[in-house]
Design an enzyme around this catalytic site. Structure first.
Site, PDB file in Angstrom:
ATOM      1  N   GLU A 283      32.360  36.997  39.070  1.00 14.43           N
ATOM      2  CA  GLU A 283      33.275  37.655  40.001  1.00 14.43           C
ATOM      3  C   GLU A 283      32.580  37.998  41.320  1.00 14.43           C
ATOM      4  O   GLU A 283      33.130  37.870  42.400  1.00 14.43           O
ATOM      5  CB  GLU A 283      33.802  38.926  39.336  1.00 14.43           C
ATOM      6  CG  GLU A 283      34.823  39.678  40.157  1.00 14.43           C
ATOM      7  CD  GLU A 283      35.312  40.927  39.428  1.00 14.43           C
ATOM      8  OE1 GLU A 283      34.599  41.431  38.542  1.00 14.43           O
ATOM      9  OE2 GLU A 283      36.413  41.391  39.757  1.00 14.43           O
TER      10      GLU A 283
ATOM     11  N   ASP B 112      39.890  46.667  47.763  1.00  9.81           N
ATOM     12  CA  ASP B 112      39.871  47.942  47.033  1.00  9.81           C
ATOM     13  C   ASP B 112      39.169  49.115  47.703  1.00  9.81           C
ATOM     14  O   ASP B 112      39.767  49.926  48.377  1.00  9.81           O
ATOM     15  CB  ASP B 112      39.236  47.739  45.645  1.00  9.81           C
ATOM     16  CG  ASP B 112      40.069  46.846  44.764  1.00  9.81           C
ATOM     17  OD1 ASP B 112      40.763  45.979  45.306  1.00  9.81           O
ATOM     18  OD2 ASP B 112      40.042  47.019  43.543  1.00  9.81           O
TER      19      ASP B 112
END
Ligand SMILES: *[C@@H]1O[C@H](CO)[C@@H](O)[C@H](O)[C@H]1NC(C)=O
Ligand SMILES: *[C@@H]1O[C@H](CO)[C@@H](O)[C@H](O)[C@H]1NC(C)=O
Ligand SMILES: *[C@@H]1O[C@H](CO)[C@@H](O)[C@H](O)[C@H]1NC(C)=O
Length: 819
Positions: A789, A555
């Site tokens: 995560e 990202d």
């Protein structure tokens, strides 16, 4: 929502039409009449041809690859694959089962605490604030044991399957509710079980003399006839037990929570002996189904039992084709069956991963078992169509509907298939069960279109779509995602003798793998030979501190400040090196001609060419190259009213990027995961001096090293922990990610086994990093109840979405030293 924007790719740009447009009607021969007539004829023909080409191009994005699918038409059917037919293939709910069929009958659990403020639990939601939930054991096929900690009580959910008959056999559930503090006042809890059809099949409720729903019979295309038994609940201290049920219809499975919520009314329960006071509770009452629920509507039957904990509920699903059932799968029979599978899994886990031999204590072994179980228990079966766009499709088009059997990154936040995550998932799944890994791999490759593109986020079916904001649903056919399935393939092929089943699948997969490879090689190439560039970067250079590269999987990891065609991305080049190598191996294995892959692999793996294209001496590491400046910052832009303008109509201030120094073509000075890729994917030869230089950065606490793992971006980088916009906190700009740490540990392990000047150093780093990762993930799991995560580089704390038992579960392989 803002933090976890990963992978959504909402801001993917619309690419400019750079390819040549289809031929336009001829215009220039218009002088002589004869020629004019001729030109008319030819022009019309050309026009027809042009629109035909356009039409061809626009359907191409939704045309599947022409090779025969890897999975034969009925390969998931109960006849062909009875063991995998039923499963907990609904990872998005706390407990739910369905079959591997397109329009499966589904079952699910809900519960509601009637003490305090009632909140209905159904789909896994971070907002529910549960302190812990997840599978303690789940073997991916036969059984699962899950513990869910709600406020004040714990639910243990167990299921076990029993083969027999022709439709995937039987299964039973047992839900045990226990108060966390037995001395506090008893809690009134409702436990719901539902069964629903999805556009086909029928359900019939059966009610006993007391008005209690005691069973449901039904039929469906692939299940034939079946019966669900709902015995009376056990427990329920102080006598209050109330039963309610609801039989209704709704427009689709994603409406089930609403149906339950909207049909609850105040109800009153009486104690058994009719002596004590009445007790008020929320119970199922009347639901008014929509008058036109649509052809794909669901029939639902919901059962509710309300009682005081501790208590226990069982549900028995029986296939009517099961001829000689030894007795109901409940009570002692259930416990015996469950114990049997549990023991088998424990033995197999011990034999497979040998954690005890490596000195892990029982609690740590349980932790690893839970991590694997959540990966397996997170596998889902989805069916539906992606929405896709191409430069020839201004409007989103529906991809052909298809099934996907896959693991998911996170049951709460990302309960769907993600292409690059899956390659990592399969590393672990394949070590537990190669057949499960091949199954998933085959499903993914069968999603490929004629061009060789696979949509990277799979949002299949209305249930999956209901979890994703509309603007994020559409997938662009020019966007890639790291081809991590090659990682999984490399491992599957290296591990041991490939099974004949695996070899068969591989043979069927070969034409697709070839096209997939070519798609990357042809569409993600750079301007120079042997260079690559991720397409689909954000084009908006005003809004972002650094335009994101969602397609790379990383990202907001800093790339060239000004996206351009001159860019080359070192991580993608390394993925292609790996892909070439694996394609060469597969070609050899299948007796196909893999010479071009071999040659290309040699060229891409040539360290001196790699250094020439990507080594930045200034950074002392590998780097992307592009139109770049380091001197950018986000600043508030304030708008002043122009004379005479109503001050209220002046737009609010906004944060925009200012560029203090013009960009120029150069290496991108961002030290972090991307700079390590030739090391991570083991492209570097063991005697490359660059290996030593990268190890220096890795071990440097002012750069990448932390006591919890390697951070994604160097502490010394100007973009370290910088927000990308007002609403985008740093994501791959500092926090520790487990998939990349796994790659690094496994690379260190490998370099510690190869002769070379850095061998000892690699071994030392390997030991340290491995210990740090294991200690921190274990500590955080014990403390917080979850795998996460990502992990904070300052404190080691888990952060982002949770549970995240996708690639963070790779910690099992790190513990087992299986790379
Ligand atoms: C698949 O199953 C369906 C329904 O059971 C059957 O009609 C069809 O012939 C089967 N197809 C193949 C290729 O076996
Ligand atoms: C990859 O693309 C390059 C450039 O088009 C081509 O020369 C090469 O043969 C391709 N590699 C393979 C293995 O097909
Ligand atoms: C780099 O970006 C700037 C700003 O967009 C542009 O003016 C310049 O032409 C670009 N340089 C190259 C070599 O592409």
């Amino acid at each position: 929502m803002t933090r976890d924007r990963r992978r959504h790719g909402g801001s993917e740009h619309r690419p400019p039409p750079s390819r040549k447009p289809p031929p336009a009607p001829g215009r220039e021969w218009g002088r002589v009449l004869l020629v004019a007539i001729l030109s008319c004829v030819i022009g019309l023909g050309a026009f027809g041809y042009g629109s035909y080409m356009k039409w061809r191009q626009s359907v191409r994005v939704v045309t599947l690859h022409p090779a025969p699918p890897i999975l034969t038409p009925n390969s998931s059917s109960p006849e062909a694959s009875p063991d995998l037919f039923w499963g907990s293939y609904r990872p998005q709910v706390y407990l739910g089962m369905k079959t591997r069929s397109p329009r499966s009958v589904v079952t699910g659990l809900m519960w509601l605490s009637q003490s305090g403020s009632p909140s209905l639990r159904h789909t896994c939601e971070q907002g529910d604030g549960l302190s812990r939930y997840g599978w303690l054991m789940h073997d991916g096929v036969n059984f699962g044991i899950q513990e869910i900690n709600d406020k004040g009580f714990t639910l243990r959910t167990e299921f076990v399957k029993r083969p027999g008959g022709h439709h995937g056999g039987d299964w039973s559930w047992r839900i045990v509710g226990t108060p966390n503090d037995p001395s506090s006042p008893a809690q009134l809890v409702s436990i719901f079980f539902y069964v629903a059809t999805d556009g086909q099949g029928s359900l019939t409720p059966h009610v006993d003399g007391s008005g209690r729903l005691s069973s449901v019979t039904g039929t469906s295309e692939e299940l034939g006839r079946f019966t669900i038994h709902i015995p009376r609940a056990q427990g329920g201290a102080s006598g209050h037990i109330s039963y309610n049920h609801l039989v209704t219809v709704c427009p689709g499975l994603h409406h089930i929570t609403d149906v339950v919520r909207s049909s609850m009314r105040d109800r009153f329960s009486h104690p058994a002996a009719d002596t004590g006071p009445k007790r008020r509770y929320f119970g199922l009452d009347i639901h008014h189904p929509p008058s036109h629920p649509g052809s794909d509507h669901s029939h639902i039957i919901i059962h509710q039992v309300t009682l005081y904990l501790p208590a226990q509920v069982e549900i028995l699903f029986e296939s009517d084709s099961f001829a000689q059932r030894p007795g109901p799968l409940s009570g002692v029979a259930f416990s015996t069956e469950l114990e049997k599978h549990k023991k088998t899994m424990e033995d197999r886990f011990r034999e497979r991963f040998r954690l005890e031999e490596k000195g892990f204590i029982a609690e740590q072994v349980s932790f690893a078992q839970a991590a694997l179980s959540n990966m397996l228990g997170g596998m889902g079966y989805f069916y539906g169509s992606s929405l896709v766009r191409s430069r020839y499709n201004p409007e989103p088009a529906s991809y052909p509907p298809a099934p996907l059997y896959t693991a998911v990154p996170s049951r709460s936040f990302f309960p769907r298939g993600f292409l690059w995550d899956e390659g990592f998932h399969l590393l672990l799944i394949a070590r537990w069960s190669p057949p499960l890994a091949w199954q998933s791999l085959a499903h993914w490759l069968d999603l490929m279109n004629a061009d060789g593109w696979i949509p990277r986020e799979q949002i299949l079916g209305p249930e999956a779509r209901s979890k994703v904001p509309a603007e994020f649903v559409v997938q662009w056919d020019e966007n890639a995602n790291p081809p991590t399935l090659f990682l999984a393939l490399r491992q599957l092929l290296a591990d041991r003798e490939v099974s004949s089943e695996g070899l068969q699948l591989l043979r069927r997969a070969y034409p697709r793998l070839q096209t997939w490879y070519s798609w990357f090689n042809n569409t993600q190439n750079g301007l120079l030979p042997y260079t690559y560039r991720w397409r689909g970067r954000d084009r908006d250079t005003l809004r972002f501190l650094n335009p994101k590269t969602l397609t790379s999987g990383l990202d907001d990891y800093p790339r060239a400040s000004h996206p351009s065609d001159d860019e080359r991305h070192v991580d993608l080049r390394c993925w292609m090196t790996l892909a070439s190598e694996v394609m060469a191996t597969i070609s050899d294995l299948l007796g196909e001609d893999g010479a071009r892959y071999k040659e290309y692999h040699m060229a891409l793996a040539d360290n001196s060419l790699l250094d020439k294209l990507h080594w930045s001496e200034r950074l002392g590491a590998y780097a992307d190259y592009g139109n770049h400046t380091q001197n950018v910052a986000l600043e508030w832009e304030h708008f002043r009213p122009v004379p005479g303008q109503d001050p209220r109509s002046v737009p609010p201030p906004r944060l925009i990027r200012v560029v203090r120094k013009s960009p120029k073509l150069q290496f991108v000075g961002a030290l972090g995961y991307v700079s390590l890729f030739p090391f991570l994917l083991q492209v570097l030869s063991p005697d490359s001096p660059k290996l030593g230089r990268l190890m220096d950065h890795v071990r440097d606490a002012d750069r990448l090293w932390t006591p919890y793992g390697i951070r994604s971006l160097s502490k010394s980088s100007p973009m370290f922990m910088q927000r990308n916009t007002e609403h985008d906190p740093p994501y791959w700009r500092g926090p520790i990610w487990i998939n990349i740490n796994y790659l690094l540990v496994s690379a260190l392990h490998r370099y510690s086994q190869l002769d070379g000047p850095y061998r000892e150093r690699a071994l030392g780093l390997y030991r340290e990093l491995r210990t740090n990762l294991i200690s921190n993930l274990y500590r955080q799991y014990i403390k917080s109840g979850f795998l996460w995560e990502q992990y904070n580089d300052q404190t080691g704390h888990g952060q982002g979405s949770h549970p995240f038992t996708g690639w963070s579960s790779l910690i099992v392989l790190v513990m087992a030293e299986e790379y």
